[in-house]
Design an enzyme around this catalytic site. Sequence first.
Site, PDB file in Angstrom:
ATOM      1  N   SER A 200      11.304   5.020   0.655  1.00 19.42           N
ATOM      2  CA  SER A 200       9.972   5.114   1.236  1.00 19.42           C
ATOM      3  C   SER A 200       9.564   6.584   1.405  1.00 19.42           C
ATOM      4  O   SER A 200       9.558   7.331   0.429  1.00 19.42           O
ATOM      5  CB  SER A 200       9.928   4.353   2.564  1.00 19.42           C
ATOM      6  N   ASP A 296       4.302  -3.041  -4.367  1.00 20.72           N
ATOM      7  CA  ASP A 296       4.982  -2.545  -3.175  1.00 20.72           C
ATOM      8  C   ASP A 296       4.313  -3.081  -1.916  1.00 20.72           C
ATOM      9  O   ASP A 296       3.128  -2.847  -1.671  1.00 20.72           O
ATOM     10  CB  ASP A 296       4.965  -1.022  -3.184  1.00 20.72           C
ATOM     11  N   HIS A 363       9.834  -3.704  -0.622  1.00 21.99           N
ATOM     12  CA  HIS A 363       9.763  -2.273  -0.314  1.00 21.99           C
ATOM     13  C   HIS A 363      11.159  -1.821   0.087  1.00 21.99           C
ATOM     14  O   HIS A 363      11.745  -2.359   1.018  1.00 21.99           O
ATOM     15  CB  HIS A 363       8.783  -2.031   0.841  1.00 21.99           C
TER      16      HIS A 363
END
Length: 418
Positions: A200, A296, A363
């Site tokens: 991330s 995502d 994610h």
Amino acid sequence: MKLFVFWAAAALCLFGAWEVNGILETIEEELFYTEASASYYNESKAVYGNNALLVGLTLIKSAAAKGAVCLDGTLPGYHWHRGYGSGANSWLIQLEGGGWCNTVRACVYRKKTRRGSSNYMEKLLAFTGILSNKPEENPDFFNWNRIKLRYCDGASFTGDSEHKAAELQFRGQRIWSAAMEDLMSSGMRNANQALLSGCSAGGLASILHCDEFRDLFPKTTRVKCLSDAGLFLDVVDVSGGRTLRNVYSGVVGLQGVQNNLPRICINHLDPTSCFFPQNIIGNVKAPLFILNTAYDSWQIQSSLAPPSADPHGYWRNCTKDHSKCSASQLQFLQGFRNEMLNAIKGFSNSRQNGLFINSCFAHCQSERQDTWFADNSPVLGNKPIALAVGDWYFDRAGEKAIDCPYPCDNSCHNLVFR
């Protein structure tokens, strides 16, 4: 251990749960605030059970003299599980993710959390997925030195500024440098192979710092980088605005990021554009692997269809559960996938780079055991993520895997938010 499991159960009561392909899993949901959208978003992180490796927090004592501190001025830290056997001189650095703060108000809120202060960080952290110490869970990196560098600056380890009135220290770049210096003096300088990874906001950081990491080592050392769920795109949201660009503009301006962005990009684009991976991946010199889902879930919720861009809630159900998306919404998401594929076209032409772009609603797939390497992990060409990354890192095979469009992939672990 019993206390850890207790708090994991408590987190479920307090914060809710994820459902992954029909299987309910305990999670800890972190709320982070961005002024640009005037709304709270969820970023989720799995809480694992009692068979996970728990690794203690080490504060970087030498960081204070360098001004390398968290938002609130506390010391930064990392979790380190030492390598052994054939992996004793191999090093994996995992950069923690956790969004960004783009306004004074948002950063003041953040410094009272584990994303802005080591006072609030977990003293023990579960090492799973790419950080696991079990060969059956992490076949290529299980016995390496595995470090998770905690994230407490709110600008992907790139800021260098301060806001005295609000008592905020924006020292992400200094934290990065202090951590690398500390680890180099602790044995990493003798590495025969090293991998910089991140998820991330940490995945973005692994791109931004990839060449700096490469330059720490002799040319004879195998050094590569992995970005997981870090390919944040500069795209139009459902209202026609650019939510994420507005957030990034605030981050770059507030935290003094400009001076730490790649010169080759800054020379022809504005600083905010150079915080977007699509504008810098083509110029990263070290070998880089991009692991990302084409849909995502964080970007769908917080960039494409955040509440600020969807005031009537037309997208609310779709962002939480892809099976509730209408045909027109799915068409919009297919357009997002197309933009992602266009963004990586030039990058994919380099033989040294790797790709694993699957058509899942997820994610961060490298830190979760079920998506990294398990009996039913997501696959492309019958190869799970862990083996694809390992084959690329060790030059066993070239890896440029791009999935067909949704809904063709039945191996996905799609996230459903409750």
